[in-house]
Design an enzyme around this catalytic site. Structure first.
Site, PDB file in Angstrom:
ATOM      1  N   SER A 152       6.043 -18.414   1.030  1.00 31.43           N
ATOM      2  CA  SER A 152       7.355 -18.076   0.475  1.00 31.43           C
ATOM      3  C   SER A 152       8.354 -19.113   0.959  1.00 31.43           C
ATOM      4  O   SER A 152       8.168 -19.717   2.018  1.00 31.43           O
ATOM      5  CB  SER A 152       7.789 -16.680   0.948  1.00 31.43           C
ATOM      6  OG  SER A 152       9.160 -16.447   0.678  1.00 31.43           O
ATOM      7  N   TYR A 167       8.875 -10.562   7.936  1.00 30.16           N
ATOM      8  CA  TYR A 167       8.339 -11.192   6.727  1.00 30.16           C
ATOM      9  C   TYR A 167       8.442 -12.714   6.822  1.00 30.16           C
ATOM     10  O   TYR A 167       7.471 -13.441   6.554  1.00 30.16           O
ATOM     11  CB  TYR A 167       9.088 -10.685   5.503  1.00 30.16           C
ATOM     12  CG  TYR A 167       8.574 -11.240   4.195  1.00 30.16           C
ATOM     13  CD1 TYR A 167       7.435 -10.712   3.601  1.00 30.16           C
ATOM     14  CD2 TYR A 167       9.217 -12.297   3.554  1.00 30.16           C
ATOM     15  CE1 TYR A 167       6.944 -11.214   2.403  1.00 30.16           C
ATOM     16  CE2 TYR A 167       8.749 -12.813   2.362  1.00 30.16           C
ATOM     17  CZ  TYR A 167       7.609 -12.261   1.790  1.00 30.16           C
ATOM     18  OH  TYR A 167       7.133 -12.776   0.603  1.00 30.16           O
TER      19      TYR A 167
END
Length: 262
Positions: A152, A167
């Site tokens: 990401s 995350y």
């Protein structure tokens, strides 16, 4: 295929004769990735926890084999490796690994307990490492294997006020893992790269795009002024898993509308 010699353009992106395993394939990007690789000619093993969703996916393309399992479970990982490379499938190894499975957590560090972070690291990072390692070790000769870790942009830059410490840490770790495995396995003919999507509509980002303020925040801070569309990851993934990227390893390909170039 001799990857050191020029190849016809049509063959560079073909996956005929290759076997792929896609994790987190029951919905969203994972389901799309499984269909994409099948359309490109690969036999695809699609794994995720939701067996009903996988069954639906398997009905969409004859080259997709549903294989339910939880990659965060050591027992399930062993079963996935055994079944994906066993007599039942007729394949002796997995040529392409797409580590797409992942989860998110609380956005604010004050609300994210250490146990929450450990869970995120276990699913998003450790499970991907363990499954990939087992698949490489299960191959008599891993030369020619391609691994793509779906990271990401939040593993590259801060996403505050939308992101999450656990995350972001897991995705940054996945990028570090990508580089290290590329270094360790490059001489064995195994390529390892990472795909770093920007803001794309998915189950995980449904709340963000449902809120007018956060959706506007994405539009304002993305150079092209909008989130990505699902199909805009297709060619990036196909490039990384196919012979088209035969001299590319240890790299992070950000597909983010210019977000990380700000």
């Amino acid at each position: 295929m001799d990857l050191t010699a020029p190849q016809p353009p049509a063959e560079l992106f073909s996956l005929k004769g290759r076997t792929a395993l896609v994790t987190g394939a029951s919905s969203g990007l994972g389901a799309r990735f499984a269909l994409l690789l099948a359309e490109a000619g690969a036999d695809v093993v699609a794994t995720a926890r939701r067996a009903d969703r996988l069954a639906e996916l398997g009905r969409l393309h004859p080259a997709i084999t549903p294989l339910p399992g939880d990659i965060d479970s050591p027992d399930d990982r062993r079963r996935i490796v055994t079944e994906a490379t066993g007599e039942a499938t007729g394949w002796d190894r997995v040529d392409i690994v797409v580590n797409n499975a992942g989860m998110s957590g609380p956005l604010r560090a004050e609300e994210e307990e250490p146990d929450d972070v450990l869970r995120l690291l276990s699913v998003n990072l450790v499970a991907a490492y363990a499954l990939t390692r087992d698949l490489v070790m299960a191959a008599d000769s891993p030369s020619g294997m391609s691994v793509v870790n779906v990271a990401s942009i939040l593993g590259l830059v801060s996403g505050a006020p939308v992101g999450g410490a656990g995350y972001a840490s897991s995705k940054a770790g996945l990028i570090g893992l990508t580089r290290e495995l590329a270094g360790q396995w490059g001489r064995r003919g195994v390529r390892v790269n990472a795909l770093a999507p920007g803001w794309f509509p998915s189950e995980m980002t449904a709340g963000l795009f449902a809120d007018e303020r956060s959706a506007g925040w994405v539009d304002r801070n993305t150079m092209v002024g909008r989130p990505g569309a699902d199909h805009e990851l297709d060619t990036a993934l196909l490039f990384l898993v196919s012979p088209a990227s035969s001299y590319c390893t240890g790299q992070v390909l950000a597909v983010d509308g210019g977000w990380t170039a700000r």
